[in-house]
Motif scaffolding. Structure first.
Motif, PDB file in Angstrom:
ATOM      1  N   LEU A  32      48.129  59.364  27.332  1.00 14.68           N
ATOM      2  CA  LEU A  32      47.954  58.845  28.779  1.00 14.68           C
ATOM      3  C   LEU A  32      48.938  58.911  29.780  1.00 14.68           C
ATOM      4  O   LEU A  32      48.697  58.677  30.902  1.00 14.68           O
ATOM      5  N   ALA A  33      50.136  59.306  29.279  1.00 11.04           N
ATOM      6  CA  ALA A  33      51.269  59.259  30.129  1.00 11.04           C
ATOM      7  C   ALA A  33      51.128  59.983  31.346  1.00 11.04           C
ATOM      8  O   ALA A  33      51.447  59.563  32.623  1.00 11.04           O
ATOM      9  N   ALA A  34      50.308  61.267  31.205  1.00  8.90           N
ATOM     10  CA  ALA A  34      50.307  62.210  32.288  1.00  8.90           C
ATOM     11  C   ALA A  34      49.149  61.727  33.197  1.00  8.90           C
ATOM     12  O   ALA A  34      49.328  62.401  34.385  1.00  8.90           O
ATOM     13  N   ARG A  35      48.289  60.773  32.962  1.00  6.00           N
ATOM     14  CA  ARG A  35      47.347  60.341  33.705  1.00  6.00           C
ATOM     15  C   ARG A  35      47.866  59.014  34.647  1.00  6.00           C
ATOM     16  O   ARG A  35      47.050  58.767  35.293  1.00  6.00           O
ATOM     17  N   LYS A  36      49.224  58.802  34.446  1.00  6.03           N
ATOM     18  CA  LYS A  36      49.766  57.713  35.278  1.00  6.03           C
ATOM     19  C   LYS A  36      49.214  56.317  34.862  1.00  6.03           C
ATOM     20  O   LYS A  36      49.017  55.612  35.827  1.00  6.03           O
ATOM     21  N   HIS A  37      48.650  56.201  33.959  1.00  6.72           N
ATOM     22  CA  HIS A  37      47.946  54.863  33.657  1.00  6.72           C
ATOM     23  C   HIS A  37      49.418  53.964  33.099  1.00  6.72           C
ATOM     24  O   HIS A  37      50.148  54.410  32.407  1.00  6.72           O
ATOM     25  N   ARG A  38      49.128  52.551  33.200  1.00  8.45           N
ATOM     26  CA  ARG A  38      49.933  51.721  32.686  1.00  8.45           C
ATOM     27  C   ARG A  38      49.499  51.248  31.380  1.00  8.45           C
ATOM     28  O   ARG A  38      48.258  51.217  31.223  1.00  8.45           O
ATOM     29  N   PRO A  39      50.308  51.145  30.083  1.00 10.15           N
ATOM     30  CA  PRO A  39      49.809  50.334  29.122  1.00 10.15           C
ATOM     31  C   PRO A  39      48.966  49.054  29.159  1.00 10.15           C
ATOM     32  O   PRO A  39      49.510  48.374  30.092  1.00 10.15           O
ATOM     33  N   HIS A  40      47.755  48.800  28.858  1.00  7.65           N
ATOM     34  CA  HIS A  40      46.991  48.038  29.031  1.00  7.65           C
ATOM     35  C   HIS A  40      46.154  47.647  27.904  1.00  7.65           C
ATOM     36  O   HIS A  40      45.784  48.362  27.024  1.00  7.65           O
ATOM     37  N   VAL A  41      45.338  46.515  27.991  1.00  3.56           N
ATOM     38  CA  VAL A  41      44.230  46.257  27.315  1.00  3.56           C
ATOM     39  C   VAL A  41      42.985  45.882  28.354  1.00  3.56           C
ATOM     40  O   VAL A  41      43.359  45.017  29.302  1.00  3.56           O
ATOM     41  N   ILE A  42      41.806  46.144  28.058  1.00  8.12           N
ATOM     42  CA  ILE A  42      40.735  45.933  28.926  1.00  8.12           C
ATOM     43  C   ILE A  42      39.941  44.795  28.397  1.00  8.12           C
ATOM     44  O   ILE A  42      39.626  44.780  27.248  1.00  8.12           O
ATOM     45  N   PHE A  43      39.542  43.821  29.235  1.00  9.17           N
ATOM     46  CA  PHE A  43      38.877  42.324  28.763  1.00  9.17           C
ATOM     47  C   PHE A  43      37.357  42.589  28.969  1.00  9.17           C
ATOM     48  O   PHE A  43      36.445  41.982  28.539  1.00  9.17           O
ATOM     49  N   ALA A  44      37.120  43.172  30.327  1.00  6.85           N
ATOM     50  CA  ALA A  44      35.816  43.425  30.923  1.00  6.85           C
ATOM     51  C   ALA A  44      35.803  44.624  31.603  1.00  6.85           C
ATOM     52  O   ALA A  44      36.709  44.769  32.401  1.00  6.85           O
ATOM     53  N   ALA A  45      34.396  45.084  31.795  1.00  7.76           N
ATOM     54  CA  ALA A  45      34.467  46.198  32.854  1.00  7.76           C
ATOM     55  C   ALA A  45      32.810  46.136  33.381  1.00  7.76           C
ATOM     56  O   ALA A  45      31.809  45.526  32.761  1.00  7.76           O
ATOM     57  N   ALA A  46      32.732  46.414  34.688  1.00  2.00           N
ATOM     58  CA  ALA A  46      31.340  46.503  35.191  1.00  2.00           C
ATOM     59  C   ALA A  46      31.527  47.530  36.320  1.00  2.00           C
ATOM     60  O   ALA A  46      32.613  47.981  36.716  1.00  2.00           O
ATOM     61  N   ARG A  47      30.458  47.982  36.981  1.00  5.49           N
ATOM     62  CA  ARG A  47      30.415  48.834  37.926  1.00  5.49           C
ATOM     63  C   ARG A  47      31.077  48.143  39.272  1.00  5.49           C
ATOM     64  O   ARG A  47      31.884  48.674  39.937  1.00  5.49           O
ATOM     65  N   THR A  48      30.515  46.832  39.646  1.00 11.31           N
ATOM     66  CA  THR A  48      31.474  46.337  40.680  1.00 11.31           C
ATOM     67  C   THR A  48      31.586  44.786  40.256  1.00 11.31           C
ATOM     68  O   THR A  48      30.902  44.185  39.712  1.00 11.31           O
ATOM     69  N   MET A  49      32.953  44.376  40.977  1.00 17.00           N
ATOM     70  CA  MET A  49      33.142  42.780  40.705  1.00 17.00           C
ATOM     71  C   MET A  49      33.327  42.460  42.085  1.00 17.00           C
ATOM     72  O   MET A  49      34.592  42.434  42.529  1.00 17.00           O
ATOM     73  N   PRO A  50      32.304  41.675  42.745  1.00 14.28           N
ATOM     74  CA  PRO A  50      32.463  41.315  43.905  1.00 14.28           C
ATOM     75  C   PRO A  50      33.366  40.001  44.319  1.00 14.28           C
ATOM     76  O   PRO A  50      34.018  39.532  43.186  1.00 14.28           O
ATOM     77  N   ALA A  51      33.884  39.446  45.487  1.00 14.73           N
ATOM     78  CA  ALA A  51      34.608  38.456  45.656  1.00 14.73           C
ATOM     79  C   ALA A  51      34.378  37.243  44.985  1.00 14.73           C
ATOM     80  O   ALA A  51      35.384  36.651  44.520  1.00 14.73           O
ATOM     81  N   ALA A  52      33.136  36.847  44.904  1.00  9.69           N
ATOM     82  CA  ALA A  52      32.783  35.844  44.019  1.00  9.69           C
ATOM     83  C   ALA A  52      33.278  35.803  42.768  1.00  9.69           C
ATOM     84  O   ALA A  52      33.437  34.785  41.855  1.00  9.69           O
ATOM     85  N   ALA A  53      33.048  36.932  41.897  1.00 12.89           N
ATOM     86  CA  ALA A  53      33.496  37.267  40.647  1.00 12.89           C
ATOM     87  C   ALA A  53      35.008  36.925  40.506  1.00 12.89           C
ATOM     88  O   ALA A  53      35.640  36.488  39.482  1.00 12.89           O
ATOM     89  N   ARG A  54      35.798  37.486  41.618  1.00 10.24           N
ATOM     90  CA  ARG A  54      37.127  37.598  41.413  1.00 10.24           C
ATOM     91  C   ARG A  54      37.703  35.954  41.537  1.00 10.24           C
ATOM     92  O   ARG A  54      38.595  35.780  40.952  1.00 10.24           O
ATOM     93  N   LYS A  55      37.051  35.334  42.391  1.00  8.30           N
ATOM     94  CA  LYS A  55      37.438  34.099  42.695  1.00  8.30           C
ATOM     95  C   LYS A  55      37.279  33.216  41.447  1.00  8.30           C
ATOM     96  O   LYS A  55      38.141  32.291  40.995  1.00  8.30           O
ATOM     97  N   ALA A  56      36.076  33.468  40.704  1.00  7.09           N
ATOM     98  CA  ALA A  56      35.850  32.578  39.729  1.00  7.09           C
ATOM     99  C   ALA A  56      36.786  32.950  38.500  1.00  7.09           C
ATOM    100  O   ALA A  56      37.326  32.325  37.777  1.00  7.09           O
ATOM    101  N   LEU A  57      37.145  34.430  38.390  1.00  8.01           N
ATOM    102  CA  LEU A  57      38.108  34.733  37.532  1.00  8.01           C
ATOM    103  C   LEU A  57      39.422  34.210  37.452  1.00  8.01           C
ATOM    104  O   LEU A  57      40.174  33.714  36.535  1.00  8.01           O
TER     105      LEU A  57
END
Length: 172
Positions: A32-57
């Motif tokens: 993944l180095a060529a894709r310029k990703h940072r090493p990570h682990v994903i906890f959740a994914a969705a099409r969109t995470m609106p402001a209310a979701a971000r605030k609650a998180l």
């Protein structure tokens, strides 16, 4: 998937994963180095995470102690797309944080990805994806024996998976 809750690693773990990426690249396995990703682990994914979701998180993560991850298992997923990964050791602390993330997002995001739901989630750091069977085998050989990576979480962010743009939710 268009947005993801991502845990980025501390400097030592980031460097350790990037060293693995270099070993893969040297063995002819596109990391993944060529894709310029940072090493990570994903906890959740969705099409969109609106402001209310971000605030609650943000509110939920302020209350939690985020454990270090032990990236210990070199592995892959079943299915047609070949992925080489470092799987995290799952313990009660990690599962509690994961559940809290999903509790904060529940009902607030659009089209959540079931791959990351509690009970289905396999915490991991992707090393290479979309590779051939031969590249997968070469990747396993290049990284033997796998050495565990202790990954402190330096930042949790919401990342746009198409652009790579990240919005920090919390830092340690």
């Amino acid at each position: 998937m268009a947005q993801a809750v991502v845990a980025f690693f501390d400097d030592a773990a980031d460097s350790a994963v990037r060293a693995l990426w270099r070993r893969l690249d040297a063995a002819g396995v596109p990391s993944l180095a060529a894709r310029k990703h940072r090493p990570h682990v994903i906890f959740a994914a969705a099409r969109t995470m609106p402001a209310a979701a971000r605030k609650a998180l943000r509110s939920e993560l302020e209350l939690l102690s985020i454990p270090d991850l032990w990236l210990h298992t070199l592995g892959t997923f079943p299915g047609e797309e070949r992925v080489l990964l470092l799987g995290a050791v799952v313990d009660t602390e990690l599962l509690a944080v994961h559940s809290a993330v999903h509790d904060a997002l529940a009902g607030r995001v659009q089209h959540p990805s079931a791959y990351y739901f509690p009970g289905a989630w396999i915490p991991h750091c992707t090393l290479a994806q979309g590779i051939t069977d031969d590249q997968l085998a070469a990747g396993f050989r290049a990284l033997q024996p796998p050495e565990p990576v202790r990954a402190g979480i330096g930042e949790i962010a919401i990342v746009d998976t198409k652009t790579g743009e990240a919005e920090t939710v919390t830092t340690r």
